[in-house]
Enzyme design. Structure first.
Site, PDB file in Angstrom:
ATOM      1  N   PHE A 210       0.825  -1.205   0.000  1.00 43.39           N
ATOM      2  CA  PHE A 210       0.000   0.000   0.000  1.00 43.39           C
ATOM      3  C   PHE A 210       0.865   1.264   0.000  1.00 43.39           C
ATOM      4  CE2 PHE A 210      -1.986   3.398   2.453  1.00 43.39           C
ATOM      5  CZ  PHE A 210      -3.236   3.525   1.853  1.00 43.39           C
ATOM      6  N   ASP A 211       1.882   1.315   0.851  1.00 42.39           N
ATOM      7  CA  ASP A 211       2.762   2.486   0.948  1.00 42.39           C
ATOM      8  C   ASP A 211       3.410   2.802  -0.392  1.00 42.39           C
ATOM      9  OD1 ASP A 211       2.532   1.017   3.484  1.00 42.39           O
ATOM     10  OD2 ASP A 211       3.804   2.611   4.289  1.00 42.39           O
TER      11      ASP A 211
END
Length: 442
Positions: A210-211
């Site tokens: 996600f990051d």
């Protein structure tokens, strides 16, 4: 990849200009720090209490701490509930599915704080970096902020294996996705809420990638990412599975790289969204975007010239110089127009693509006249010139044709709509059709 957009997004997808966040009414948090956890009954309470004490002592604005419980099966929910009941400004959000990305998306989307952050429960990052992390977002200077363990001024204590994996992963991101940020996976990040509202719907991953996906899309959209060097001490009891996480991350890199390559991500709605980029300002005597367009045009021109020479050499084996030159120039010109349309002048979509190619062929005719005329003059002067001499003459002729081609592309084929006169009162504003954004100019 996700291509949906929030219901309140405007037609052009633009965001308001970045400004220093005003001090809100008493009790309303400016910062919401999310701590995603899964079975962290041991570390959760000391983490929250230490973070709360630090913020209460050093942070000049209102704040909130949100524990995002990712379907924990131990005593974590009870510990979190007890903290929410006893520590002011602490709340709990329970999710029935695992995934750090899923937890951050859910909490950030529901938060009313203008600055959203998260950190890992182990507090490996020194909390003294928290205020420098969020200050550029509060001031309006930046859109996202990340802690970095890989800058020269960072001070990091961790094992050789994790150091190797981290640096290798970031090299992969730089090589495959052209990422310029230094540390994708440090669990210490922040984002302005107005940016998150537009960016989160495009992020597909719900786990550890996600990051990275968030940062890559933000960077490709032209958002400003602020990096803060951190002091970081490895957590020896970390439950992160390095191999599995690395495999999932590589799958994510392939997915995002494919989406960027085929253009399925609508990043136009985020590119330079704030209208406060100094490059957007009109300055007398300085054509907008000229330097960037020249660089792009030269890069495309070099590749196009090499393609032309290669095709000429192939066709020359079975045809005369004029026929070989015309065929090679035709094929390379079609590719040149398409590449300049997308890369140099930033025109996306199929609208007017046929017209642009037709105009490009007219420009081709001028180039053909220059190169063919040069070959004819060489043949008349030298009789039977060598193949190397022909190539040298073509290079010189192509250089002359390139200068004229750029001027015609910029002024006729892909004109900058910002140069049009302002609309009359009540008329619809002009829409820019070239450059790095698509939409109404403000």
């Amino acid at each position: 990849m996700r291509t949906d957009t929030p219901a309140d997004t405007t037609a052009t997808g633009t965001l308001p200009a970045r400004e220093h966040l005003p001090v809100g009414p008493a009790g309303r948090p400016v910062l919401d720090v999310v701590i995603p956890v899964f079975n962290e009954e041991k570390d959760l309470e000391p983490c929250v209490r230490r973070l709360h004490a630090h913020l209460a002592r050093t942070f000049p604005y209102g704040f909130r701490i949100t524990v995002a419980d990712n379907a924990s099966t131990d005593r974590t929910p009870r510990v979190a509930a007890a903290l929410a009941a006893s520590v002011p400004g602490v709340r709990v959000r329970r999710l029935e599915q695992k995934g750090r990305g899923r937890a951050l998306r859910a909490v950030w989307a529901a938060s009313d704080a203008p600055v959203l952050a998260y950190m890992d429960v182990d507090l490996s990052t020194d909390l003294n970096a928290l205020l420098p992390l969020v200050a550029p977002l509060i001031s309006g200077h930046s859109d996202l902020a990340i802690g970095s363990r890989l800058t020269r001024s960072s001070r990091v204590v961790r094992g050789a294996k994790r150091e190797f994996v981290s640096r290798t992963y970031n090299l992969i991101l730089r090589g495959s996705l052209a990422a310029r940020f230094s540390d994708a996976q440090c669990g210490f990040k922040a984002i302005r809420r107005d940016v998150a509202e537009r960016l989160l719907p495009m992020v597909e991953d719900t786990g550890w990638f996600f990051d990275t996906e968030l940062l890559v899309l933000a960077e490709r959209a032209g958002l400003r990412i602020h990096e803060v060097p951190v002091d970081w001490v490895d957590d020896a009891d970390s439950t992160v599975r390095i191999v599995r996480t690395a495999v999932d991350d590589l799958k994510g890199v392939l997915r995002v790289g494919r989406a960027l390559a085929v253009g399925t991500l609508p990043l136009d709605r985020l590119a330079r969204p704030f209208g406060d980029d100094p490059r957007d300002r009109r300055i007398g005597g300085v054509p907008g975007g000229l330097a960037r367009q020249l660089v792009g045009f030269c890069a495309v021109g070099v590749l196009s010239t090499l393609c032309h020479l290669l095709l000429y050499s192939v066709f020359r084996a079975g045809a005369g110089p004029q026929t070989a030159n015309a065929a090679a120039l035709l094929l390379s010109a079609v590719a040149n127009t398409a590449a300049n349309r997308r890369l140099t002048f930033g025109v996306r979509g199929r609208e007017r693509a046929v017209r642009h190619q037709a105009q490009g062929l007219v420009v081709l005719g001028i180039g053909l006249a220059l190169t063919s005329g040069s070959l004819a003059a060489l043949d008349a002067a030298a009789g039977s010139p060598s193949h190397g001499t022909e190539l040298a003459v073509l290079v010189v002729a192509n250089l002359a044709a390139t200068v004229l081609r750029f001027l015609l592309f910029r002024a006729w084929v892909f004109p900058d709509r910002r140069d049009l006169p302002p609309p009359a009162d009540g008329a619809a504003p002009h829409v820019r059709t070239t450059g790095t954004t698509t939409g109404v100019r403000r």
